[in-house]
Scaffold this motif. Sequence first.
Motif, short mmCIF file in Angstrom:
data_model
loop_
_atom_site.label_atom_id
_atom_site.label_comp_id
_atom_site.label_asym_id
_atom_site.label_seq_id
_atom_site.Cartn_x
_atom_site.Cartn_y
_atom_site.Cartn_z
N ALA A 74 0.95 -1.24 0.22
CA ALA A 74 0.04 0.05 -0.05
C ALA A 74 0.84 1.33 0.00
O ALA A 74 0.46 2.27 -0.72
N PHE A 75 1.92 1.26 0.77
CA PHE A 75 2.95 2.31 0.85
C PHE A 75 3.40 2.79 -0.62
O PHE A 75 3.40 3.57 -1.03
N MET A 76 4.03 1.64 -1.09
CA MET A 76 4.93 1.78 -2.21
C MET A 76 3.84 2.17 -3.66
O MET A 76 4.12 2.90 -4.57
N LYS A 253 -12.40 -11.14 -2.41
CA LYS A 253 -11.70 -10.15 -1.81
C LYS A 253 -12.01 -8.57 -2.66
O LYS A 253 -12.31 -7.56 -2.03
N ALA A 254 -11.92 -8.97 -3.86
CA ALA A 254 -11.96 -7.85 -4.99
C ALA A 254 -13.40 -6.99 -4.69
O ALA A 254 -13.68 -5.72 -4.61
N GLU A 255 -14.50 -7.88 -4.96
CA GLU A 255 -15.81 -7.56 -4.71
C GLU A 255 -15.98 -6.87 -3.44
O GLU A 255 -16.94 -5.89 -3.75
N ARG A 256 -15.61 -7.34 -2.38
CA ARG A 256 -15.63 -6.53 -1.25
C ARG A 256 -14.97 -5.37 -1.14
O ARG A 256 -15.71 -4.25 -0.58
N ARG A 257 -14.02 -5.43 -1.71
CA ARG A 257 -13.13 -3.85 -1.85
C ARG A 257 -13.95 -2.96 -2.77
O ARG A 257 -14.04 -1.80 -2.42
N LEU A 258 -14.38 -3.67 -3.66
CA LEU A 258 -15.35 -2.64 -4.57
C LEU A 258 -16.55 -2.05 -3.90
O LEU A 258 -16.56 -0.75 -4.00
N LYS A 259 -17.06 -2.97 -3.12
CA LYS A 259 -18.33 -2.32 -2.46
C LYS A 259 -17.81 -1.10 -1.36
O LYS A 259 -18.45 -0.03 -1.32
N GLU A 291 -5.46 -1.16 -7.91
CA GLU A 291 -5.26 -1.95 -6.72
C GLU A 291 -5.46 -3.46 -7.34
O GLU A 291 -4.75 -4.52 -6.62
N PHE A 292 -6.64 -3.76 -8.07
CA PHE A 292 -6.75 -5.11 -8.47
C PHE A 292 -5.70 -5.81 -9.21
O PHE A 292 -5.37 -6.86 -9.08
N VAL A 293 -5.21 -4.99 -10.05
CA VAL A 293 -4.02 -5.73 -11.09
C VAL A 293 -2.66 -5.63 -10.34
O VAL A 293 -2.18 -6.70 -10.25
N ARG A 294 -2.32 -4.63 -9.71
CA ARG A 294 -0.95 -4.49 -9.22
C ARG A 294 -0.94 -4.98 -7.95
O ARG A 294 0.14 -5.97 -7.45
N GLU A 295 -1.77 -4.99 -6.87
CA GLU A 295 -1.69 -5.77 -5.49
C GLU A 295 -2.35 -7.22 -5.48
O GLU A 295 -1.72 -8.11 -4.84
N LEU A 296 -3.61 -7.41 -5.97
CA LEU A 296 -4.30 -8.56 -5.97
C LEU A 296 -3.71 -9.57 -7.07
O LEU A 296 -4.14 -10.80 -6.75
#
Length: 325
Positions: A74-76, A253-259, A291-296
Amino acid sequence: MPRGPRLDVPGTLHHVMFRGVNGKDIVLDDDDRRFFIARLGSIANVSGTPIYAWALMNNHAHLLLKSGAAGLSAFMRKLLTGYAVFFNQRHGFQGHVFQNRYKSIVCEERQYFLKLVSYIHLNPLRARLVSSLEELDRYPWCGHAVVMGYCRQNWQDRQAVLRHFGEREAESCNVYRNYLNSESGLGEQPELTGGGLLRSCGGWSEVKSKRKLGEQPFGDERILGSSEFVRRILDEEQGDLQGSLSVMKLEEKAERRLKEACDHAGVSVNALQSGSRVKPCPTVRKELAVEFVRELGLSYAVTARLLGVSSSAIKQILLRLGLYT
């Protein structure tokens, strides 16, 4: 060999390295440098990320930090994405700014902290951006000048460095500087820029020696430290994975983050997934795409489906931010 997942246990010491795409410069003038350092400091303060050493070079940079509660990723992401947008807009560029993923090595603090501080802070001298240690003392684009007290950056934990060299500040500054002077003749020291069994043990001869004594040294390319340290970090990381991703698949997890993101922005998920260009949909969509591509690690196709756009639109978002790989 494919790269393994990042080791991102909060509170661990990381040596982070990132460079410009195809060796290109990531800063073109002092205004770029000032913006980068200001952004680094702001994110460090807000996220509670201690930074002990840093060096901003022309085409790459080094950081020595301890990841905060939100983790290193998250920091980077905030640091590099925000800077890439600024850099491209300011200079009229498009596309990549940074080369692929940043590199991060989890380091054993007891054994490597001082070596890494000196290695990072001596980068400008090795690269001949400064001609002497005296010039480095006041060089503003490196954390050495902060430790010496010639520059002030309230986000850099200079006391954590000086405590290793004495109780009184004047004395500890002198001892620290003498230590850097002694380290300046050691050259590149490639063992400090990566992990793995050979680096952790100090070479192949040490590995063979340990094995002859009946020891089984243990290493990981993402970790610089003793066998015991490597095992502990991997055990902690495995515990984190079992406690999170085993319960919730990445898409869930992505769906939850989306909401969560839509609720925070005051927009419905349906509106965002309809392809709406009404504010704040484009901003939320852009942030989630990164977030979805780079982190997840989700594919463009899955990310596009979740965000209600095409795969090419996701590609364009990352391309404009200099993050497309």
